[in-house]
Design an enzyme around this catalytic site. Structure first.
Site, PDB file in Angstrom:
ATOM      1  CG  ASN A 136      -0.311   0.636   2.426  1.00 26.35           C
ATOM      2  OD1 ASN A 136      -0.256   1.864   2.550  1.00 26.35           O
ATOM      3  ND2 ASN A 136       0.234  -0.184   3.313  1.00 26.35           N
TER       4      ASN A 136
ATOM      5  N   GLY B 249      -0.074   7.159   1.797  1.00 24.90           N
ATOM      6  CA  GLY B 249       0.573   8.464   1.912  1.00 24.90           C
ATOM      7  C   GLY B 249       0.012   9.316   3.037  1.00 24.90           C
TER       8      GLY B 249
ATOM      9  CB  CYS C  33       4.952   6.346   7.361  1.00 27.04           C
ATOM     10  SG  CYS C  33       3.954   6.295   5.852  1.00 27.04           S
TER      11      CYS C  33
ATOM     12  CB  ILE D  40       8.010  -4.652  11.637  1.00 28.48           C
ATOM     13  CG1 ILE D  40       7.263  -5.727  10.849  1.00 28.48           C
ATOM     14  CG2 ILE D  40       9.148  -5.259  12.419  1.00 28.48           C
ATOM     15  CD1 ILE D  40       8.087  -6.420   9.772  1.00 28.48           C
ATOM     16  CG  ASN D  41       5.101   1.094   9.513  1.00 30.15           C
ATOM     17  OD1 ASN D  41       4.318   0.707   8.653  1.00 30.15           O
ATOM     18  ND2 ASN D  41       5.034   2.313  10.025  1.00 30.15           N
TER      19      ASN D  41
ATOM     20  N   GLY E 247       0.766  -8.074   5.603  1.00 29.68           N
ATOM     21  CA  GLY E 247       0.103  -9.353   5.384  1.00 29.68           C
ATOM     22  C   GLY E 247       0.984 -10.538   5.748  1.00 29.68           C
TER      23      GLY E 247
END
Lengths: 306, 267
Positions: free
Chosen positions: A72, A75, A133, A194-195, A220
């Site tokens: 993804n 933003g 991010c 984790i991100n 995922g």
């Protein structure tokens, strides 16, 4: 569902019915699933990442499906802190579960300002600093890679925010254990990890990157073993409680993170497939405790470490 | 706290047939979904493993509230839809929904014009059938590659209407595009009260131009890659104009039907 005392916890001051957290970015501001899913199925809900000013987000396409994964590049689309205070804050009580505000800035000052505002918001039980991010050009992950920068940032937020402070880590940092220790030194109460992992997909027909942002963050089941390893490593490096996440979709998945050393777990992408995933995982944890004859799930935290 | 509605449904697949090349018609027993409105969609799991991971948004093609049944029309376009096409009657499918905002003003007296490109006919068929049952006037323009890639004419006649058809190879109706039929229709004196369109992006771009030139209100049903289906993940964003600025809206929750003037397509 009924509250089971065997699953309840106090996570560095966040009083949770169970160790499951709706992961930031996957649950909006908590209301999108409200007609169908009881928010009290969750121990806590982490809200969509917020910035000082509204952010429109990235151009579409924002999603690409990958083998057992999802890439993804949203933003950090969000309406900004002012809208949050005015329109969302008054409704948070409806959720009936603790709420974690996730914040992102382009400078230390922006993080500090957001945290100072949230310090006065009683409806928010904790703040999660997003330094991981992968989908914004400035801020986000650029803060999360260097231990000295992380310590400075966390310290600045710590000075203005008195509640439970979570720092969300990325594996993009070369040495996640070093970044974790820096967050601990800076004054974090909890680490979450984790991100998503930065990745990309190329459309062979158009011969262009598929995502509007070119790259995106992978989540995922595809990233689960990597995330379990990260929790294992960080649990050995710091003494803070950890929120483990990365591809959790079942009680067995959640147990892997807990056994690796996580005190709580967050569920993101799996909500998109199974909206009742929190309830299902809690039931699975209860069954496991029954089978093992255990009094409280916390006996399992880090149990795989021997 | 009582939840207002069910979200997850296991629905028995009663019947499945290929009504055009690569188009599979699913008839499902789904009493709780049969109250869905034209333009809404269901979010369908295509298998039972984590690959493919995500659900697929599929428009509701028809709903029979009295019988408690719905129909879906699935065009095989990738791995997920190919897996779906392999399911057999007697199996249960895993659906979420109904989701999204459907076509507005379907009960108004002024004549409606539906413009469908290919599989875009799936939700418009439901809208047209509803007007047909209510005895409200409408016309239906249908475009496709070739006759074999469209349902047979009887499929529409069974529901009491005959679409005006254009195919690129001329194997049915006019040789050319659906938008050529639309252009011709809008040149006539008695204009429709409203246009509802669904189809590929180049078609929608042209429909926006033609509707704007004719001054006819337009509603577009859009497609997008989708993850959650309920508005939480912001993955299915489309740009819309809001007071001169571009903002993103969610196809799943704010749409899939959008005001043709607001949504940024080909302009």
């Amino acid at each position: 569902m009924e509250t089971d005392p065997r699953l309840a916890l106090d996570l560095a001051g966040i009083k949770m019915r169970n160790p499951l957290i709706a992961a930031s970015g996957c649950y909006g501001f908590g209301f999108d699933y409200l007609p169908w899913v009881d928010p009290r199925d969750w121990g806590a809900i982490a809200l969509k990442g917020m910035t000082l000013k509204p952010r429109a987000g990235n151009p579409p396409p924002r999603l690409a499906e990958t083998p057992s994964g999802l890439l993804n590049a949203i933003g950090l689309q969000n309406p900004g802190i002012d809208y949050f205070l005015e329109a969302i804050r008054p409704r948070l009580g409806e959720l009936g579960c603790p709420v974690i505000a996730n914040i992102a800035g382009e400078s230390v000052e922006e993080y500090r300002e957001l945290a100072a505002i949230l310090d006065r918001v009683a409806e928010v039980s904790a703040v999660e600093i997003n330094i991981s991010c992968p989908n914004v050009r400035r801020g986000g992950i650029s803060f999360g890679q260097d231990p000295a920068t992380v310590e400075k940032l966390v310290g600045a937020v710590r000075r203005v925010y008195r509640g439970p402070l979570i720092v969300k880590l990325s594996l993009e940092a070369g040495d996640i254990a070093a970044v974790a220790r820096a967050a601990e030194s800076g004054g974090a109460d909890i680490l979450s990890l984790i991100n998503t992992l930065k990745g990309m997909v190329i459309d062979v027909h158009s011969r262009r990157p598929l995502l509007g942002n070119i790259t995106g963050g992978l989540s995922g089941p595809a990233i689960r073993p990597v995330a379990v390893r990260a929790v294992w490593e960080v649990a050995g490096a710091v003494s803070l409680p950890l929120i483990g996440m990365g591809g959790i979709a079942s009680a067995e998945d959640a147990l892997q993170f807990i056994l690796a050393g996580a005190a709580a777990v967050a569920v993101g992408t799996a909500n998109f497939v199974h909206p009742h995933v929190a309830r299902e995982i809690c039931r699975g944890l209860q069954r496991y405790l029954d089978e093992q004859g255990m009094g409280h799930y916390s006996e399992l935290i880090g149990a795989a470490r021997g | 706290m009582e939840r207002k509605a069910e979200i997850a449904h296991r629905c028995l697949l009663l019947d499945k047939s290929e009504i055009a090349r690569g188009w599979h018609l699913f008839e499902l027993e789904a009493p709780l979904l049969a109250c869905a409105e034209p333009g809404q969609f269901v979010h369908l799991r295509t298998g039972c493993s984590s690959d493919p991971l995500l659900r697929r948004p599929i428009s509701i093609h028809y709903a029979d509230a009295a019988a408690g049944r719905i129909r879906l029309l699935v065009q095989v376009s990738g791995r997920g839809t190919a897996l779906l096409a392999r399911s057999s009657p007697g199996e249960e499918l895993d659906l979420l929904g109904p989701f999204g905002r459907g076509f507005p003003f379907l009960d108004e007296a002024a004549p409606a014009l539906f413009v469908a490109g290919g599989i875009g006919m799936a939700p418009l068929f439901f809208a047209a059938a509803q007007r047909q049952r209510a005895g409200l006037p409408f016309e239906f323009i249908l475009g496709g590659r070739s006759s074999a890639f469209l349902p047979p004419e009887e499929y529409f006649l069974d529901h009491g209407f005959a679409p005006l058809t254009a195919t690129e190879d001329g194997s049915r109706g006019l040789r050319g595009l659906a938008t050529a039929l639309l252009e011709k229709r809008l040149a006539e004196a008695n204009r429709p009260g409203r246009i509802h369109a669904c189809g590929p992006m180049p078609m929608l771009t042209r429909v926006v131009e033609l509707a704007r030139a004719a001054g006819v209100p337009l509603h577009l049903s859009l497609e997008s890659r989708m993850a959650c289906g309920v508005g939480a993940c912001l993955g299915c964003a489309v740009p819309v104009k809001v007071q001169g600025n571009i903002e993103y809206r969610r196809v799943c929750r704010d749409g899939p039907v959008f005001d043709g003037e607001a949504v940024c397509i080909g302009n």
